[in-house]
Design a protein around this motif. Sequence first.
Motif, short mmCIF file in Angstrom:
data_model
loop_
_atom_site.label_atom_id
_atom_site.label_comp_id
_atom_site.label_asym_id
_atom_site.label_seq_id
_atom_site.Cartn_x
_atom_site.Cartn_y
_atom_site.Cartn_z
N ASP A 232 17.52 17.72 74.71
CA ASP A 232 17.41 19.18 74.83
C ASP A 232 18.69 19.93 75.19
O ASP A 232 18.66 21.16 75.32
N TYR A 236 19.15 23.90 75.21
CA TYR A 236 19.36 24.47 76.55
C TYR A 236 20.57 25.40 76.56
O TYR A 236 20.51 26.51 77.09
N ASP A 357 10.34 23.67 79.67
CA ASP A 357 10.79 24.73 78.76
C ASP A 357 9.65 25.68 78.42
O ASP A 357 9.87 26.89 78.24
N VAL A 362 14.35 29.03 81.63
CA VAL A 362 15.32 28.00 81.30
C VAL A 362 16.21 27.64 82.49
O VAL A 362 16.69 26.51 82.62
N PHE A 365 15.30 24.42 84.35
CA PHE A 365 15.22 23.16 83.61
C PHE A 365 15.77 21.98 84.41
O PHE A 365 15.11 20.95 84.57
#
Length: 398
Positions: A232, A236, A357, A362, A365
């Motif tokens: 990710d 991200y 997510d 975000v 995360f």
Amino acid sequence: MAKQKKEHIFTKDVVLVMAASFFFMFSNMYCNPLINGYAKSLGASGAFAGVIVGMMSIVAMFLRPIAGNLTDHFSKYQLSFIGGALSFIGVLGYVFTPNSVILLLCRLVNGMGYVLCTVCMTTWLSYLVPFAHVGEAMSFYGLMNALAMSLAPAISIDIYPVIGYQLAIIISALSALMVVVTIQFVHNRALPTAKGSIDKSHFHLKIIQHDSIPIAAMIALFAIPYFATQADIVSYTEQRHLPIAVGAYFLIYAIVLLAIRLFLRNQFDTVRFGVWLVASLVATAFYLVMLAIMHTNWEMALAAAGMAFGYGTIYSVCQSTAMMLAPQSERGLASATFFLGQDIGMSLGPIFGGLIDDFLPVAFFYPVMLVIVPLILLIYLGNRKKLNGAVAQHQDVK
């Protein structure tokens, strides 16, 4: 004395098994970033594409115990040959598959090869070096795997837009074929001893190696943010609109890891597990914080270096400790138990990343993933005597 130790560790057989492991891991990690998009290009839905991507980890979790038992009772060469051949057949099937259903079946075949090769080659290497130096050997073996895991995705991500999915995947198939070719030149094929060979009256299928359970649990937790990042980090940085050369992240990780392994190679046989663990936990917390606050390439580079000190170091320490704790007749099962933990982390990382997510901003995360630090510490505290005693037990062999 030092010269003699090098001669005993880095024999032709050891180098060849490490090279075969690099080719094998390169083949598998090269395909991982491509499978999702390739499956969708063949008509798979988003959900079914996710199943195809996860099939290797699912197969691995179910077959690890079987592979571990087979490794303790059959030639490591024979099983590695079968694993390499299955990987080659599975990846070559990706190239010629007409639809996503056949792609899923090919992924299953590749997963079977993945299980056999990871378990067998680790155990094979432990047979090729003096047991008193297995930590140093596993350090370099882990380095080969880590370099493949970092370089392969970077190459495949850059090359497939230029030549297309199918031609790009042929590179993975050739790498799998090199596994089969390379092991032909290994002289010591690690045939089972009379004690380790199959005796139907006494043979019992064991699911896990008991002493390796804490190791597997900890490597699973360490692996969650690593594989979440692998899956990710591009999305991200895009969601945060960061002007970062994210493609360099795992390259920096590989370079720092190489330096660490070269500098600390002799320490893996002498330093207690707890020292490594505390250092790796600090490094893990550091790189998660860096990823959470990063706005420049400098912070990204510091995060990559922290990941190398954290996950990159503890990976080899856990792998070698599992071998130190297990009796010789159960090293294959210990290897399987270790990789079972990694499989769990490999599966949970992207899943947890996706959940975070979906349900949180975000910015949360990476901070949320800091929860693994106290969990790992609790597992260690409950097993510290056994884990720290592995080196002392290991040193008695010298």
